[in-house]
Every structure is written in C-alpha cells, then in structure tokens.
Scaffold this active site. Structure first.
Site, PDB file in Angstrom:
ATOM      1  N   ASP A   1       0.867  -1.177   0.000  1.00  9.36           N
ATOM      2  CA  ASP A   1       0.000   0.000   0.000  1.00  9.36           C
ATOM      3  C   ASP A   1       0.904   1.227   0.000  1.00  9.36           C
ATOM      4  OD1 ASP A   1      -1.680   2.129   0.559  1.00  9.36           O
ATOM      5  OD2 ASP A   1      -2.811   1.079   2.126  1.00  9.36           O
ATOM      6  N   HIS A   2       0.963   1.902  -1.151  1.00 11.95           N
ATOM      7  CA  HIS A   2       1.925   2.991  -1.307  1.00 11.95           C
ATOM      8  C   HIS A   2       1.564   4.223  -0.479  1.00 11.95           C
ATOM      9  CE1 HIS A   2       5.511   4.496  -2.918  1.00 11.95           C
ATOM     10  NE2 HIS A   2       5.333   4.273  -4.200  1.00 11.95           N
ATOM     11  N   ARG A   3       0.351   4.280   0.055  1.00 15.02           N
ATOM     12  CA  ARG A   3      -0.006   5.377   0.962  1.00 15.02           C
ATOM     13  C   ARG A   3       0.752   5.249   2.275  1.00 15.02           C
ATOM     14  NH1 ARG A   3      -6.305   4.267   1.391  1.00 15.02           N
ATOM     15  NH2 ARG A   3      -5.318   2.277   1.960  1.00 15.02           N
TER      16      ARG A   3
END
Length: 259
Positions: free
Chosen positions: A231-233
């Site tokens: 999850d790049h967030r």
C-alpha cells in the site's frame, strides 16, 4: 435589466449532480449456460477486492530467491520431527520468514487509516486458503515468535477447518500482512491484491530449476519468484524493497530465522 438576487444566486450555484443510475446487469449472450446466485462469501470477496484495487495504490516489487538451502533444512527438520508426527511444508517456512521480515522491517508491518498510520509490534500472518466457497485467509497470530513446528500444526488445523467452513471470525479477521502461495499450481510469478486494511501481501510462485550464477559461475539452482504488493499510501518503495531484501536473505539463509 437588474437580475433579482434569488435568480442571481440560482444562476451562480452549480447544478446539482444528476443521480447516478445503478449499473445495469450485463446482457447475457445467447449461449448455453448455467446461472448460480452469488453466495454471501463471494459477494464479500468481490466487495473487498474491488475496494482494494480502487482505493489502495498498489506498488509491486519482485525478487528471485534461491530455495536450495531452505529445501535442505526442511528435509533435515522433517527427519527430526517425524516422531512427533509433524511434516513441514515449504509454505510453513515462508510464513515464518515473512513474519521475521516484518519484525526486521517494521515500516512494512503497518495499516493505513485516513488520519493515522498504525504500526504493529507483532506479525500476524494471514494465509490465503482456497475453499469450495471461495478464498479465505486464516491467521497465524504471532508467527514471528512461534516455532516452525507450531506454525505447521496450527496451519494444517486452520486450513482444514477453513475448507469445512468452521473457522471463527477472529481466526480469519485481522492480521498484519498476508501470504498467498500459488506455486503448487505451477504459477511462476503473480501480483496479489492487498487484503485491506493490511499494508502488504507476499505472492509466492513455484520453485523451479533455473540457470543461476553461483560464485560467478553459471549453474543450476531451485529458484522461486516472490512479489510483494504494498500500500503505497503507507509504505514507500524503498521500505518495501528492504522488506523484500530481508525476506530473500532469510529464505536463502534459513537457519537465521530459526534463531
């Protein structure tokens, strides 16, 4: 002519958005077929995976991992565990390796919420299991502190009860990261969908004999490809890369994860 105040306000106000019509079911071609009503499990899978792909920006990182040392260790451990009736699978050892990697790289053992980043101090590994009704992910809680024999015994019990639809909700809801292994189907490499609200999932491909450079010499080794979806967030690419590096190192030198 002067525009009346109310008329001016109405003209300046943006038009109300038109109500979104519900999507129409796809037209079914005139081809012989059967139709099966979606089960609640399938509806839940569809909802959660759609939510994941639409709302979670995935980043994918792949490494090739030499398995020879792990396979040798597994054989030796199984000889010693035979009197106890325990037989380790490669997947049992990979569960342990992923858990140890998450503790080693805690920036990947996280969960994203709209206003918080939750960092976990324990690695609870959700393991994808295919059942007649659909995919379910029973959890090995605290896999980072459990021995591989305990992980193996627990995983066999969870998988059997998952296929019989006998898991308790707390046995498949939660987890800090997931592992999905499709190597038994001969799949070389794949990119798994993150299991929200977790921050990552490790996708395991088949171990196979491949040409491999060993001590600057071309040889043959048993190699598998592993792909982490992050999850790049919540997880930067460099942190995901550290997790993949730690996982590769542990699998290639497996005695270190048993210490």
């Amino acid at each position: 002519a002067t525009v009346a105040p109310k008329a001016a306000e109405a003209a300046a106000a943006p038009a109300a958005p038109a109500a979104v019509a519900p999507a129409k079911p796809a037209a079914i071609p005139d081809i012989p077929h059967t139709a099966e009503k979606l089960s609640n499990v399938r509806k839940t899978i569809a909802r959660r995976l759609t939510e994941s792909k639409q709302t979670v920006p995935h980043i994918y990182l792949t490494v090739d991992i030499r398995l020879d040392a792990l396979l040798k260790l597994r054989g030796e451990l199984n000889k010693g565990l035979e009197p106890r009736g325990v037989k380790l699978s490669v997947n049992d050892l990979l569960i342990k390796a992923l858990a140890a990697s998450l503790i080693q790289v805690p920036k990947c053992n996280v969960m994203f919420t709209p206003d918080q980043l939750i960092s976990f101090s324990r690695a609870d590994i959700s393991v994808a299991v295919s059942t007649p009704t659909g995919l379910i992910t029973p959890i090995i809680a605290g896999a980072d502190t459990k021995g591989v024999a305990a992980i193996s015994t627990e995983m066999k019990d969870l998988a059997a009860r998952a296929r019989d639809n006998k898991l308790k909700p707390e046995e498949y809801q939660g987890g800090t990261a997931s592992l999905s292994n499709m190597g038994m189907y001969g799949i070389k490499q794949f990119e798994a969908v993150i299991n929200p609200p977790q921050g990552m999932i490790m996708a395991i491909g088949a171990g196979e004999k491949r040409p491999y450079i060993i001590d600057d010499t071309l040889g043959v080794a048993t190699v598998m490809s592993a792909t982490g979806s992050f999850d790049h967030r919540a997880i930067d690419g460099a942190d995901g890369a550290q997790l993949m590096q730690a996982f590769k190192t542990l699998v290639e030198a497996p005695l270190s994860m048993l210490a």
